[in-house]
Design a protein around this motif. Structure first.
Motif, PDB file in Angstrom:
ATOM      1  N   ASP A   1       6.473  31.806  29.299  1.00 52.85           N
ATOM      2  CA  ASP A   1       7.694  32.199  28.596  1.00 52.85           C
ATOM      3  C   ASP A   1       7.941  31.162  27.511  1.00 52.85           C
ATOM      4  O   ASP A   1       7.871  29.956  27.775  1.00 52.85           O
ATOM      5  CB  ASP A   1       8.886  32.216  29.558  1.00 52.85           C
TER       6      ASP A   1
ATOM      7  N   THR B   1      14.466  33.385  19.458  1.00 53.09           N
ATOM      8  CA  THR B   1      14.067  34.609  20.160  1.00 53.09           C
ATOM      9  C   THR B   1      13.199  34.260  21.371  1.00 53.09           C
ATOM     10  O   THR B   1      12.219  33.523  21.243  1.00 53.09           O
ATOM     11  CB  THR B   1      13.237  35.529  19.224  1.00 53.09           C
TER      12      THR B   1
ATOM     13  N   LEU C   1       5.866  33.514  17.653  1.00 48.12           N
ATOM     14  CA  LEU C   1       4.718  34.091  18.356  1.00 48.12           C
ATOM     15  C   LEU C   1       3.790  34.856  17.406  1.00 48.12           C
ATOM     16  O   LEU C   1       2.576  34.659  17.418  1.00 48.12           O
ATOM     17  CB  LEU C   1       5.228  35.011  19.484  1.00 48.12           C
ATOM     18  N   HIS C   2       4.366  35.717  16.546  1.00 51.31           N
ATOM     19  CA  HIS C   2       3.505  36.566  15.714  1.00 51.31           C
ATOM     20  C   HIS C   2       2.658  35.768  14.719  1.00 51.31           C
ATOM     21  O   HIS C   2       1.660  36.263  14.223  1.00 51.31           O
ATOM     22  CB  HIS C   2       4.347  37.604  14.968  1.00 51.31           C
TER      23      HIS C   2
ATOM     24  N   GLU D   1       0.227  39.905  22.884  1.00 48.43           N
ATOM     25  CA  GLU D   1      -0.196  39.595  21.509  1.00 48.43           C
ATOM     26  C   GLU D   1      -1.670  39.206  21.473  1.00 48.43           C
ATOM     27  O   GLU D   1      -2.417  39.600  20.596  1.00 48.43           O
ATOM     28  CB  GLU D   1       0.636  38.441  20.935  1.00 48.43           C
TER      29      GLU D   1
ATOM     30  N   ASP E   1      10.821  31.376  20.292  1.00 49.48           N
ATOM     31  CA  ASP E   1      10.443  31.222  18.886  1.00 49.48           C
ATOM     32  C   ASP E   1      11.398  30.239  18.207  1.00 49.48           C
ATOM     33  O   ASP E   1      12.516  30.018  18.696  1.00 49.48           O
ATOM     34  CB  ASP E   1      10.518  32.581  18.176  1.00 49.48           C
TER      35      ASP E   1
ATOM     36  N   GLU F   1       4.726  39.138  26.950  1.00 47.46           N
ATOM     37  CA  GLU F   1       4.649  39.411  25.501  1.00 47.46           C
ATOM     38  C   GLU F   1       3.587  38.531  24.837  1.00 47.46           C
ATOM     39  O   GLU F   1       2.830  38.996  23.974  1.00 47.46           O
ATOM     40  CB  GLU F   1       5.986  39.060  24.846  1.00 47.46           C
ATOM     41  N   VAL F   2       3.575  37.254  25.231  1.00 50.45           N
ATOM     42  CA  VAL F   2       2.603  36.330  24.644  1.00 50.45           C
ATOM     43  C   VAL F   2       1.188  36.840  24.933  1.00 50.45           C
ATOM     44  O   VAL F   2       0.348  36.956  24.032  1.00 50.45           O
ATOM     45  CB  VAL F   2       2.786  34.898  25.218  1.00 50.45           C
TER      46      VAL F   2
ATOM     47  N   ARG G   1      10.479  34.883  24.213  1.00 47.55           N
ATOM     48  CA  ARG G   1       9.240  35.648  24.375  1.00 47.55           C
ATOM     49  C   ARG G   1       8.741  35.443  25.795  1.00 47.55           C
ATOM     50  O   ARG G   1       8.535  34.304  26.218  1.00 47.55           O
ATOM     51  CB  ARG G   1       8.160  35.142  23.413  1.00 47.55           C
TER      52      ARG G   1
END
Ligand code: 1PR
Length: 568
Positions: free
Chosen positions: A348, A355, A320-321, A365, A351, A361-362, A357
């Protein structure tokens, strides 16, 4: 020495204000500790999201009382949106939570009896005292500013104490509400200057360049009495430029565009003549219409009211990051100062290292990267399917619900991709969507004459049809908490035939949130047509803008000529 601090309580797109302030050449620091309030000589609170989330996050971080003390100290404060609303006593958005109480009045929800809520778009303001030019603070009655909120402070002339704070008002539907407050060291605006283009940047710059004593010494307004609603509010129709972004076969991110969602160049049956040679070379490749950030900047300069970036490949191999799309959003948000919607893959995910996500959370970001709204496609369809299976009650776990709870419903757009399903004999059609059937008009397109159809929902960029009609989907996502619906049409996408007015009307008539018409625009008159013949708040196009067939300025001029309010 001037020390400008920004307050981030941890939710929403605060980077846009940071980008604007940087662009204007000012330096700032973030409040990261309660002691920072003492160091600050000027404070900007760009509140985004929900009232309750803001107050709770500030309390949890030990920042609420220091914020109150800062304001009481008389040092300059500039609150934006929720940053203005927290100055009030309370909000019906969360009755158990108290605001700072500087302005003795409540924040309440807009009525959706006569209009869509949230109030989303570019509206005009009216000063309480137009003679007091010294305290315009860079605002201008001839400009439009970007508002996005469901709750507002009603302008109430009978509440004399609160009326002394009112600096300007705006009107939505028949409701006149507080657009800005200004008293002593406090300035607050309900709209988003950081998203209001050049007119908004001017407000920030004016305020930040004022001397500290000027910032901190606005006189108490003399209440001006009644402000009856005008015949028409100042809200303009929005024109949105949309960019479908994906990696091409070399791995570069490009803006692409297909017809009915096929983004690859057409493969010729045989590259017979030499004039076909160039086309033959690109046949099968992802259509490349430019670089996303450069195009976004171009559309901003051309007067787009809003931009939409859709990530149409999933980048499954990136955590994701490191999503390449995040870098695009960051770069675009540093250059464009109108609202930015990001879609594609808001769900949803997992990663590559396993992990998990969540969709929340997505989305988080993307908001932190500079997006103002996220657009949910396929996940919204699945969520409504679950909603209907559970008897019409959400379980609180869908992406729409979780994101709206934290960031506010105005931050959640649902992008729907309906497709026509033709019915052989409408008079004897026994199906479940009889009441949603649309009939081709005798003066309509040749291929529609004598036919009837309903609209079926699809997922995965139109590749899979689902057992759900467009009305079920629209009503379902509204119930789950979506703040806006973007109506694409797989049948019209890239055709240039004009918006599917029947589809747009059908969706608009069945919800009370703003609706954006999309797909099929081929000329400026199509925008006039969609605003004259339906009640949608905004219209979006991709192909005609990317190919330079129609300029945004031409669309705005056509709207104004037809008497439709547009931002210039
Ligand atoms: O399902 O949440 O991941 O979202 C995917 C999003 O990406 C959806 O909004 C879906 O519409 C979009 N999408 C997926 N595949 C494609 C594709 O082109 N292969 N693009 C795609 C859809 C169409 C419209 C277009 C209008 C206007 N793009 O957004 O911008 O039709 O076009 P026009 O003015 O040229 O007619 P998820």
């Amino acid at each position: 020495m001037v020390r400008l601090f920004l307050l981030d309580y941890g939710a929403g797109n605060v980077h846009s204000i940071a980008n604007s302030i940087t662009k204007l050449g000012h330096e700032f620091e973030w409040i990261s500790h309660p002691d920072d309030f003492r160091k600050a000589t000027t404070l900007v609170f760009p509140g985004v999201g929900a009232f309750e989330t803001a107050i709770e996050h500030l309390s949890a971080k030990g920042l609420l009382q220091p914020l109150r003390d800062y304001i009481d100290s008389g040092k300059p404060y500039f609150g934006i949106c929720i940053g203005m609303q927290v100055l009030f006593q309370s909000s019906t958005e969360s009755p158990s939570v108290r605001g700072l109480g500087c302005v003795p009045a409540p924040i309440e929800e807009f009525s959706n009896e006569d209009k869509s809520v949230p109030h989303m778009g570019w509206n005009s303001i009216e000063f309480m005292d137009p003679e007091d030019t010294e305290h315009y603070e860079g605002m201008d009655q001839s400009s439009h500013y970007y508002f996005v909120h469901s709750y507002r402070a009603k302008y109430d002339e009978s509440n004399l104490e609160a009326a002394q704070w009112v600096h300007s008002t705006a009107q939505y539907g028949r409701e006149v509400f507080v657009a800005s407050v200004r008293r002593g060291n406090v300035f607050g605006v309900q709209f988003h200057p950081e998203k209001s283009g050049v007119a908004g940047l001017k407000i920030l710059d004016t305020w930040l360049r004022e001397s500290e004593s000027a910032q901190a010494s606005a006189p108490t307004a003399v209440p001006r009495g009644l402000r009856p609603p005008r015949a028409r509010d100042g809200l303009t129709k929005r024109i949105i430029a949309c960019m479908d972004v994906r990696a091409n076969d070399d791995g570069d991110l490009v803006v692409t565009k297909g017809d009915q969602y096929d983004v690859r160049e057409k493969v010729l049956p045989a590259a017979a003549s030499s004039s076909d040679a160039v086309q033959a070379k690109t046949a099968g490749a992802v259509r490349n219409l430019g670089k996303p950030v450069a195009l976004a900047e171009q559309y901003f300069a051309a007067g787009a009211d809003e931009l939409c970036l859709l990530n149409i490949t999933s980048f499954r191999h990136s955590p994701l990051h490191d999503q390449p799309m995040l870098a695009v959003v960051r770069a675009a948000a540093a250059r464009v100062f109108v609202p930015l919607t990001i879609g594609g893959g808001i769900k949803d995910t997992v990663d590559p290292d396993g992990t998990k996500r969540s969709a929340l959370e997505v989305a988080g970001e993307y908001f932190r990267a500079g997006a103002d709204k996220v657009s949910i496609g396929s996940e919204a369809v699945y969520a409504v399917e679950r909603l209907l299976e559970c008897g019409g009650k959400g379980d609180g776990t869908s992406a729409i619900e979780t994101i709206a709870r934290v960031y506010g419903r105005q931050a959640v757009v649902v992008s729907i991709d309906p497709k026509r399903v033709y019915v052989d004999d409408p008079s004897s059609y026994p199906g479940p969507y009889k009441s949603e059937l649309v009939y081709g008009k005798p003066d309509g397109l040749e291929k529609e004459k004598g036919k009837a159809w309903w609209y079926q929902c699809t997922v995965s960029g139109g590749r899979e049809a689902r057992p759900l009609s467009v009305v079920q989907l629209a009503q379902g996502v509204e119930k789950l908490g979506a703040g806006e619906i973007l109506v694409n049409s797989i049948d019209r996408d890239g055709t240039g035939l004009g918006f599917d007015l029947a589809l747009v009307r059908l969706v608009k008539q069945n919800v009370r949130i703003p609706v954006v018409a999309s797909s099929g625009a081929g000329k400026a008159e199509h925008f006039v047509e969609v605003f004259e013949q339906t009640d949608v708040e905004a219209a979006l196009a991709a192909g005609i803008f990317h190919r330079g067939v129609v300029q945004i300025a031409e669309v705005k001029a056509a709207l104004q000529e037809a008497g439709i309010q547009a931002r210039r």
